[in-house]
Design a protein around this motif. Sequence first.
Motif, PDB file in Angstrom:
ATOM      1  N   THR A 133       0.678  -1.242   0.199  1.00  0.00           N
ATOM      2  CA  THR A 133      -0.184  -0.028   0.076  1.00  0.00           C
ATOM      3  C   THR A 133       0.985   1.243  -0.038  1.00  0.00           C
ATOM      4  O   THR A 133       1.875   1.245   0.660  1.00  0.00           O
ATOM      5  N   VAL A 143      -6.932   4.851   8.439  1.00  0.00           N
ATOM      6  CA  VAL A 143      -7.960   4.454   7.614  1.00  0.00           C
ATOM      7  C   VAL A 143      -8.743   3.389   8.158  1.00  0.00           C
ATOM      8  O   VAL A 143      -9.949   3.355   8.094  1.00  0.00           O
ATOM      9  N   LYS A 181     -14.562  -2.120   1.896  1.00  0.00           N
ATOM     10  CA  LYS A 181     -13.836  -1.378   1.191  1.00  0.00           C
ATOM     11  C   LYS A 181     -13.084  -0.161   1.881  1.00  0.00           C
ATOM     12  O   LYS A 181     -13.875   0.501   2.451  1.00  0.00           O
ATOM     13  N   LEU A 182     -11.824  -0.025   1.619  1.00  0.00           N
ATOM     14  CA  LEU A 182     -11.284   1.095   2.236  1.00  0.00           C
ATOM     15  C   LEU A 182     -10.483   1.808   1.067  1.00  0.00           C
ATOM     16  O   LEU A 182     -10.069   1.326  -0.016  1.00  0.00           O
ATOM     17  N   LYS A 183      -9.983   2.853   1.716  1.00  0.00           N
ATOM     18  CA  LYS A 183      -9.217   3.737   0.439  1.00  0.00           C
ATOM     19  C   LYS A 183      -7.798   3.486   0.836  1.00  0.00           C
ATOM     20  O   LYS A 183      -7.178   3.612   1.830  1.00  0.00           O
ATOM     21  N   ALA A 184      -7.362   3.109  -0.403  1.00  0.00           N
ATOM     22  CA  ALA A 184      -5.642   2.644  -0.524  1.00  0.00           C
ATOM     23  C   ALA A 184      -5.218   1.813   0.060  1.00  0.00           C
ATOM     24  O   ALA A 184      -3.854   1.425   0.294  1.00  0.00           O
ATOM     25  N   THR A 186      -6.249  -2.522   1.598  1.00  0.00           N
ATOM     26  CA  THR A 186      -7.401  -3.391   1.804  1.00  0.00           C
ATOM     27  C   THR A 186      -7.663  -3.605   3.331  1.00  0.00           C
ATOM     28  O   THR A 186      -6.897  -3.370   4.230  1.00  0.00           O
TER      29      THR A 186
END
Length: 248
Positions: A133, A143, A181-184, A186
Motif C-alpha cells: 500500500t 484509515v 472497502k477502504l481507501k488505498a 485493503t
Amino acid sequence: MAETPNNSENMSRRKFLRNSGYVAGGLIGGGIIGGLLGANLNDDDNDKTAKTDTNAAHSSNQAPIYFTNPEQFAVLKAAVERIYPKDDNGPGAVDLGVPFFIDHQLAGSYGNNTREYMQGPFFPGSDFQGYQTPLLRHEAFDVGLAGLQSYSQQKYKKNFAELEGEQQDEVLKAFEEKKVKLKAVTSSTFFNLLRAATLEGVYADPVYAGNTNMDGWKMKGFPGHQMSYLDKIDSKEFQKIKPNSLHA
C-alpha cells in the motif's frame, strides 16, 4: 593517612551488572533507557526501590503520543481486546497496555515506514508480497480504524466500541476476509497489521509500553532478559524463572 574509599564500595557487583544490562538495553530502547541509566548509576544500592522505579517508568509510557482523538483510541482499544481478550489464563490486550504500545509504535519509525522504500509507482500486489500500500502504517491505521467505525455504524447503527463482543467479532471478521472497502489499503491488510501489532504488544518488553507487569511473559513462562543462566543450565529439573525486563 586515611585510605581513599574504593568506588566498589559504592557500587556492588550486582549493581554494576544491573546497570550494564541498562546499557545493553539502551542500544535497543533508545532514549528511554538512557534516562533511566543516568539515575540508576548514581543511586545507592537500594533494591527496595527498584520495583517502584520500574512501575513509575512504565506508568510514564501509559499515555497516547500518536492518537489525539479519544474516539479513535477507543476503537483501537475495543479492537485489540477482541483480538486478545481477557480470560481465565490472564489479562487481555487492554490490561496489558497494548493500545499504548501500538500508539507509540505508530508515532515512531514503524508507523512512518522509516526504513522501507515507499516511493512509486504503486501497483496492486498479491497477498504474498508483504506490505502493499502507498500509505504509511500510521495512515493505514487511521484509515482502518475509521473503517471499523463507519462499518459498525452502517451495519449496527452504533460505534464499534459500543457493540457487543460478538458483533465486534463479526466486524473484524469482515475486515479479515477483505469484505470491507477502504481507501488505498485493503481491509485484510489493515486487519493483519492490527493483529500482528496486538500480539507484539502483548509480548514486547514493557519498556515499549505493552506487556504490563510482564504478564504476557508470565502467561507463557518466558524469562525475559536474564543476565545469565549459568546457575541453572546444568539443572536436570525444569526451571521456573522470574521474568526480568529491560527496566530492571
